[in-house]
Design a protein around this motif. Structure first.
Motif, short mmCIF file in Angstrom:
data_model
loop_
_atom_site.label_atom_id
_atom_site.label_comp_id
_atom_site.label_asym_id
_atom_site.label_seq_id
_atom_site.Cartn_x
_atom_site.Cartn_y
_atom_site.Cartn_z
N SER A 169 0.92 -1.27 -0.03
CA SER A 169 0.05 -0.12 -0.05
C SER A 169 0.95 1.18 0.17
O SER A 169 1.85 1.34 0.92
CB SER A 169 -0.82 -0.03 1.29
OG SER A 169 -1.57 1.48 1.30
N GLY A 170 0.56 2.29 -0.88
CA GLY A 170 1.40 3.54 -0.87
C GLY A 170 0.80 4.63 -0.17
O GLY A 170 0.93 5.70 -0.48
N GLU A 171 -0.32 4.07 0.83
CA GLU A 171 -0.89 5.34 1.50
C GLU A 171 0.01 6.10 2.30
O GLU A 171 -0.23 7.23 2.47
CB GLU A 171 -1.83 4.57 2.35
CG GLU A 171 -3.08 5.63 2.92
CD GLU A 171 -4.33 5.08 3.43
OE1 GLU A 171 -4.91 5.66 3.91
OE2 GLU A 171 -4.35 4.02 3.43
N ILE B 270 3.58 5.70 -5.98
CA ILE B 270 3.07 4.59 -4.93
C ILE B 270 3.15 3.24 -5.08
O ILE B 270 3.30 3.06 -6.44
CB ILE B 270 1.82 5.18 -4.74
CG1 ILE B 270 0.69 4.98 -5.80
CG2 ILE B 270 1.51 6.22 -3.75
CD1 ILE B 270 -0.80 5.33 -5.46
N ALA B 271 3.06 2.27 -4.54
CA ALA B 271 3.19 0.97 -4.67
C ALA B 271 2.08 0.39 -5.68
O ALA B 271 2.29 -0.53 -6.27
CB ALA B 271 3.09 0.17 -3.43
N GLU B 272 1.00 0.96 -5.68
CA GLU B 272 -0.17 0.50 -6.71
C GLU B 272 0.04 0.93 -8.06
O GLU B 272 -0.68 0.12 -8.80
CB GLU B 272 -1.69 1.07 -6.20
CG GLU B 272 -1.94 0.62 -4.87
CD GLU B 272 -1.28 1.46 -3.58
OE1 GLU B 272 -1.87 1.09 -2.43
OE2 GLU B 272 -0.44 2.27 -3.73
N VAL B 273 0.89 1.83 -8.37
CA VAL B 273 1.13 2.20 -10.23
C VAL B 273 2.58 2.16 -10.28
O VAL B 273 3.31 3.06 -9.93
CB VAL B 273 0.33 3.77 -9.76
CG1 VAL B 273 0.58 4.31 -11.32
CG2 VAL B 273 -0.93 3.69 -9.39
N PRO B 274 2.69 1.09 -11.12
CA PRO B 274 4.08 1.15 -11.71
C PRO B 274 4.42 2.53 -12.55
O PRO B 274 3.53 3.32 -13.10
CB PRO B 274 3.98 0.01 -12.71
CG PRO B 274 2.78 -0.80 -12.23
CD PRO B 274 2.08 0.06 -11.65
N PHE B 275 5.70 2.88 -12.41
CA PHE B 275 5.95 4.11 -13.29
C PHE B 275 6.92 4.06 -14.29
O PHE B 275 7.84 3.09 -14.16
CB PHE B 275 6.62 5.15 -12.01
CG PHE B 275 7.82 4.59 -11.40
CD1 PHE B 275 9.15 5.05 -11.91
CD2 PHE B 275 7.91 3.94 -10.41
CE1 PHE B 275 10.42 4.91 -11.55
CE2 PHE B 275 9.21 3.38 -9.90
CZ PHE B 275 10.34 4.04 -10.48
N ALA C 1 7.30 0.28 -4.56
CA ALA C 1 6.99 0.79 -6.05
C ALA C 1 7.56 -0.02 -7.07
O ALA C 1 8.94 -0.55 -6.53
CB ALA C 1 7.16 2.02 -6.02
N MET C 2 7.23 -0.15 -8.15
CA MET C 2 7.99 -0.78 -9.31
C MET C 2 8.06 -0.03 -10.56
O MET C 2 6.95 0.49 -10.79
CB MET C 2 7.30 -2.23 -9.75
CG MET C 2 7.44 -3.13 -8.46
SD MET C 2 6.50 -4.62 -8.80
CE MET C 2 4.66 -3.96 -8.86
N MET C 3 8.90 0.00 -11.45
CA MET C 3 9.07 0.51 -12.63
C MET C 3 8.29 -0.21 -13.58
O MET C 3 7.96 -1.42 -13.03
CB MET C 3 10.53 0.51 -13.25
CG MET C 3 11.56 1.34 -12.52
SD MET C 3 12.95 1.57 -13.44
CE MET C 3 13.88 2.64 -12.24
N TYR D 178 1.88 11.63 -11.78
CA TYR D 178 2.62 10.90 -10.50
C TYR D 178 2.49 11.86 -9.09
O TYR D 178 3.39 12.10 -8.59
CB TYR D 178 4.08 10.51 -10.89
CG TYR D 178 4.08 9.53 -12.02
CD1 TYR D 178 3.32 8.44 -12.03
CD2 TYR D 178 5.04 9.85 -12.95
CE1 TYR D 178 3.61 7.53 -13.20
CE2 TYR D 178 5.23 8.99 -14.11
CZ TYR D 178 4.54 7.80 -14.08
OH TYR D 178 4.54 6.82 -15.16
N ARG D 179 1.43 12.39 -8.79
CA ARG D 179 1.24 12.85 -7.50
C ARG D 179 -0.25 12.96 -6.91
O ARG D 179 -1.26 12.35 -7.68
CB ARG D 179 1.45 14.51 -7.96
CG ARG D 179 0.43 15.07 -8.99
CD ARG D 179 0.76 16.61 -9.48
NE ARG D 179 1.99 17.14 -9.07
CZ ARG D 179 2.40 18.16 -9.80
NH1 ARG D 179 1.95 18.63 -10.74
NH2 ARG D 179 3.78 18.76 -9.42
N PRO D 180 -0.27 13.18 -5.72
CA PRO D 180 -1.48 13.04 -5.12
C PRO D 180 -2.58 14.19 -5.99
O PRO D 180 -2.28 15.03 -6.14
CB PRO D 180 -1.17 13.64 -3.37
CG PRO D 180 0.20 13.31 -3.60
CD PRO D 180 0.86 13.77 -4.91
N ARG D 181 -3.83 13.68 -5.87
CA ARG D 181 -4.71 14.52 -6.35
C ARG D 181 -6.18 14.13 -5.75
O ARG D 181 -6.57 13.12 -5.77
CB ARG D 181 -5.10 14.16 -7.91
CG ARG D 181 -6.11 15.25 -8.64
CD ARG D 181 -6.39 14.72 -9.98
NE ARG D 181 -6.90 13.34 -10.38
CZ ARG D 181 -8.14 13.04 -9.96
NH1 ARG D 181 -9.02 14.02 -9.73
NH2 ARG D 181 -8.40 11.92 -10.35
#
Length: 384
Positions: free
Chosen positions: A202-204, A220-225, A254-256, A369-372
């Protein structure tokens, strides 16, 4: 009535206030409280045939023993990640070796021994404070007929069934303070800072910390970048800042895109490797792609070091008090929880019935890639 209590998994600020609340309320009712040291390793290491030699695995708790513990972080009972259902033979206490039939995976289930220990010690209800692993095993004991009460704690705030877990607020507070402090060095050298926070699945914690610290980007852990896309965004953030620096926060899990979570060290007896290193890897990539030097910092255990903040004090004491009140009313087999801003209880098995992850659509811009925060109205005061 005799209560047992233990703390399992990673330590978080707020464990001691929770223990204190349980002991004080129980003492008011004339009950005894017996603490087990080192999580589930406590009852597993206790030998009913050698009570005197096993006393070191117990802590007799009364008002004098807990009088000042809420002023400190960590847990006076100490903790481990021991899971009695999945023990390897060599990790068992000597008196238990050879007494259980190994599974196909080579592990043994010591639950019959755990139940024997509780019966020997006269434990009427077992109060377990922990995360998924600790509480999942507590739920198993509930199915076996042992009366249990679960209290959720984890700085990732990822136990399913509750909006809040003990330790989360303090972890966020520590992280926000550190991110803000790192602006000094990052700005002085006109660099990019990458701050890695705990958060396996969890990336909370990373999301809320970056939101409050107003970091430029958060992974965050939920969204690969995508590293190249992120590098372009961060380079632009840096140039738009008059001080010529940028701040990036990243979850340890987190993962690429197309990659996997970064791990290090030997796997433990349960096959788990430590997560970590994604911040350093990202820092190297950002330097390679932007030509700008990076500062990489893993906050790791500093996120959960020290005394709890006011919110964790409040929730810890609330959960401990609620646990004893419900036991006094004849109710067990539940997990304390916060839902829609209210203290409540849910079945103990709830923690194993789902996963708690960031609501990406409501709280995160996966393109930027930012909080919204899509909508504040109707959300809890702390959003989570």
């Amino acid at each position: 009535m005799r209560l047992g209590i233990l703390t399992g998994g990673g330590d978080v600020p707020g464990l001691n206030p929770c223990i204190k609340a349980v002991v004080r309320r129980a003492t008011e009712l004339g009950w005894e409280v017996l603490g087990f040291r080192r999580g589930w390793a406590g009852p597993m290491s206790y030998n009913p045939d050698d009570p005197e030699g096993s006393e070191k695995h117990l802590m007799r708790l009364n008002n004098d023993a807990v009088r000042t513990i809420d002023r400190k972080g960590g847990t006076i009972l100490h903790t481990t990640r021991t899971d009695p259902q999945w023990m390897v033979e060599e990790k068992l206490p000597d008196f238990l070796k050879g007494k259980f039939k190994p599974s196909e995976k080579g592990t043994v289930d010591t639950t019959p021994h755990i139940l024997r220990v509780f019966e020997h010690l006269g434990i009427d209800v077992m109060v377990t404070i922990g995360g998924d692993g600790t509480l999942n095993y507590a739920a198993q004991l509930d199915r076996e007929g042992m009366k249990i009460v679960s209290i959720p704690k984890t700085m990732d705030n990822d136990v399913f069934g509750t909006d809040y877990c003990i330790g989360f607020s303090t972890a966020v507070t520590r992280s926000v303070d550190a991110i803000s402090a790192l602006r000094t060095s990052t700005g002085s050298h006109e660099r990019i800072a990458v701050v890695e926070l705990f958060g396996r699945n969890s990336g909370e914690t990373a999301l809320i910390s970056s939101y409050l610290a107003d970091a430029d980007r958060a992974i965050i852990a939920e969204v690969p970048f995508n590293a190249e896309k992120l590098a372009a965004l961060v380079a632009a953030d840096r140039m738009e800042n008059p001080a010529r620096y940028a701040m990036v926060v990243i979850s340890e899990g987190a993962m690429m895109e197309g990659g996997e979570a970064q791990t290090y060290g030997q796997a433990d007896e349960y096959g788990r490797k430590r997560l970590g290193g994604i911040g350093h890897l990202l820092g190297e990539e950002l330097t390679r792609l932007t030509g700008v030097d990076t500062i990489t910092q893993s906050l790791a255990y500093l996120m959960r070091a020290g005394a709890p903040d006011a919110l964790d004090q409040m929730v810890a004491k609330g959960f401990g008090t609620l646990a004893v009140q419900e036991i006094a009313a004849g109710r067990t087999g539940f997990m304390t929880a916060v839902r829609d801003g209210n203290y409540t209880t849910v079945p103990a098995s709830t923690c194993a019935s789902g996963g708690k992850r960031v609501d990406v659509a409501s709280f995160y811009d996966a393109e930027a890639y930012r909080p919204r925060i899509a909508e504040v109205k109707g959300k809890p005061m702390f959003l989570y």
